[in-house]
Design an enzyme around this catalytic site. Sequence first.
Site, mmCIF file in Angstrom:
data_model
loop_
_atom_site.group_PDB
_atom_site.id
_atom_site.type_symbol
_atom_site.label_atom_id
_atom_site.label_comp_id
_atom_site.label_asym_id
_atom_site.label_seq_id
_atom_site.Cartn_x
_atom_site.Cartn_y
_atom_site.Cartn_z
ATOM 1 C CG ASP A 99 -41.176 32.173 -146.892
ATOM 2 O OD1 ASP A 99 -41.932 33.101 -146.572
ATOM 3 O OD2 ASP A 99 -40.094 31.925 -146.317
ATOM 4 C CG ASP A 207 -42.490 37.784 -146.118
ATOM 5 O OD1 ASP A 207 -41.488 37.449 -145.473
ATOM 6 O OD2 ASP A 207 -42.567 38.860 -146.761
ATOM 7 C CD GLU A 267 -41.375 38.092 -141.191
ATOM 8 O OE1 GLU A 267 -40.222 38.468 -140.985
ATOM 9 O OE2 GLU A 267 -41.936 38.283 -142.285
ATOM 10 C CG HIS A 329 -34.359 34.640 -143.714
ATOM 11 N ND1 HIS A 329 -35.397 34.205 -142.923
ATOM 12 C CD2 HIS A 329 -34.906 35.534 -144.576
ATOM 13 C CE1 HIS A 329 -36.516 34.801 -143.296
ATOM 14 N NE2 HIS A 329 -36.239 35.613 -144.299
ATOM 15 C CG ASP A 330 -35.372 38.493 -142.184
ATOM 16 O OD1 ASP A 330 -34.783 38.570 -143.277
ATOM 17 O OD2 ASP A 330 -36.594 38.263 -142.079
HETATM 18 C C1 NOJ Z 1 -39.616 39.331 -144.215
HETATM 19 C C2 NOJ Z 1 -38.626 38.322 -144.694
HETATM 20 O O1 NOJ Z 1 -38.282 37.475 -143.648
HETATM 21 C C3 NOJ Z 1 -37.458 39.109 -145.241
HETATM 22 O O2 NOJ Z 1 -36.357 38.291 -145.516
HETATM 23 C C4 NOJ Z 1 -37.924 39.831 -146.467
HETATM 24 O O3 NOJ Z 1 -36.874 40.616 -146.977
HETATM 25 C C5 NOJ Z 1 -39.112 40.718 -146.135
HETATM 26 N N1 NOJ Z 1 -40.091 40.061 -145.343
HETATM 27 C C6 NOJ Z 1 -39.780 41.179 -147.401
HETATM 28 O O4 NOJ Z 1 -40.446 40.108 -147.991
#
Ligand code: NOJ
Length: 540
Positions: A99, A207, A267, A329-330
Amino acid sequence: MKTIPWWQTAVFYQIYPRSFKDSGNDGIGDIPGIISKLDYLVSLGIDALWISPFFKSPMDDFGYDISDYCDIDRIFGTMQDVTLLIEEIHKRGLKVIFDLVINHTSDQHPWFVEARSSPDNPKHDWYIWQPRTDRETGKPRPKPNNWIGMFELTNAWRDNDATDEWFLGTFTQHQPEVNWRNPDLKNAMYDVIRFWLDLHVDGFRMDVVNWYIKDEKLRSNPFSWRVNPDIFQKHIYDRNQPETHDICREIRGLTDSYDGSRVLVGEIFVRDVEIAASYQGNGNDELHLAFNMEMLYIRWSARVFAKTIARWYAALPGSGWPNFTFSNHDQPRHATRFGVRNEDHQLARMQIIAMLLLTLRGTPFMYYGEEIGMKNVRVPHSEMSDPSGKTFWPLPLGRDGQRTPMQWSSAENAGFTESGVLPWLPIHKNYREVNAEKQQADPGSLWHWYRKLLAIRKTHEELRTGRFSFIKKGKNSVLAFRRAGETGLIECYLNFSNRKKRVGLPVDVQVVLGNFRGEQEKLPAGRLELAPYEALLVKI
Ligand code: NOJ
């Protein structure tokens, strides 16, 4: 013959390291834990791993707040563990991406500690600042705009008393955003990229790429009705600024200067696939892959799925390559989002998703535990870790539920950590039924379904690279499509409803895989009745 890059044919598996396997018995997963499970991933048939952050961090956002990009947090192990991990992964013929969280750092990062100390500090301009006091009148100024700190639901401009300024943090107050317009900051970040590429990492999951650059005039965002993930703002000024594409091109150039085999997966935190696709540039000059997030939000409907797939294929540039993902994970796990009470139907629905993910044209990304149908845990307020979970409580918008420990076995603590140790998040109470060991021993399990699909993908080039065309676009709850390769033709029929459905087979076919039919079974041309929630792959 045209060589196909590995990341177009690989199946990726995302590991959230805190929750995969704890080898140190402190209730938190770690790098040696991941190493101990590599053979498990090989036996499943995975080709590549994306590992969420394990770098040095105060863990205000569980690793997405980095205080040293070139060291690993002691919770997870040592740098020797990481180099061994990369080696062990490569030894097994797998690839690995890490990441890359470079939109913001932790407020504990030495860069920020210096930057916030004085406006004259050489690193001050590495972050984004606005004065709190009007320098002419000496009066307090209003906050510069309405940008929002997503995880605390506050204004994103945060106090810094030492300089009488605000800094920008659109996640938590502990994640100051860096200033990508500053050339020294840029170079420092590019050094971070080189550091890991030199250690033979195969690429990065980047990210929030579309956050990097902000509007120069700092204009306020207009109102939007969309709650998730936009939180009532149209993010036209704090995200997706045109200059971000220049950075993507530069990072692509840097990555390609290695040996051309490294990959960048961005992302792009939006639901609009056209915006996501734009970060793939002309298909060869920006990111190799931009995540398509739409499948994380849509409802169970063959028609909606078909529209989403069609929209994504249409949005991508000519030589752009697609990707698909149903969980991360989000967002809540898809076993929960698409879940039903009837256990047979639940299994069949998960089989439909797995077949779709692994037979569409595009790189599939799986999320740890999806192969056994892991569900979200309802984490009580007293046991919550995620900052956004605490802010939004009692609304169920926190992310702890999809990050709970991997369910390895029916041993106490699901085999994630020793018995008697308290895992960092609660384990789903269904772990004695839903776990990897049990499913590996059961040929009818979801685990074996994934394994078969992964193997079929490896032996059928039409599934990896073949052309895609719809047969049925979700009308009457059936989604069906064809994959045509150089050597073969495969068709996929998915019945999204709990009723039988009829489709027509134009020619005789043979079953490759089906949740209600035997492999190799021959099906004659003509009417075919699909069972409720049937997932069927046939070869012509
Ligand atoms: C996106 C990530 O997937 C998430 O888990 C994170 O909290 C935020 N970006 C901030 O880095």
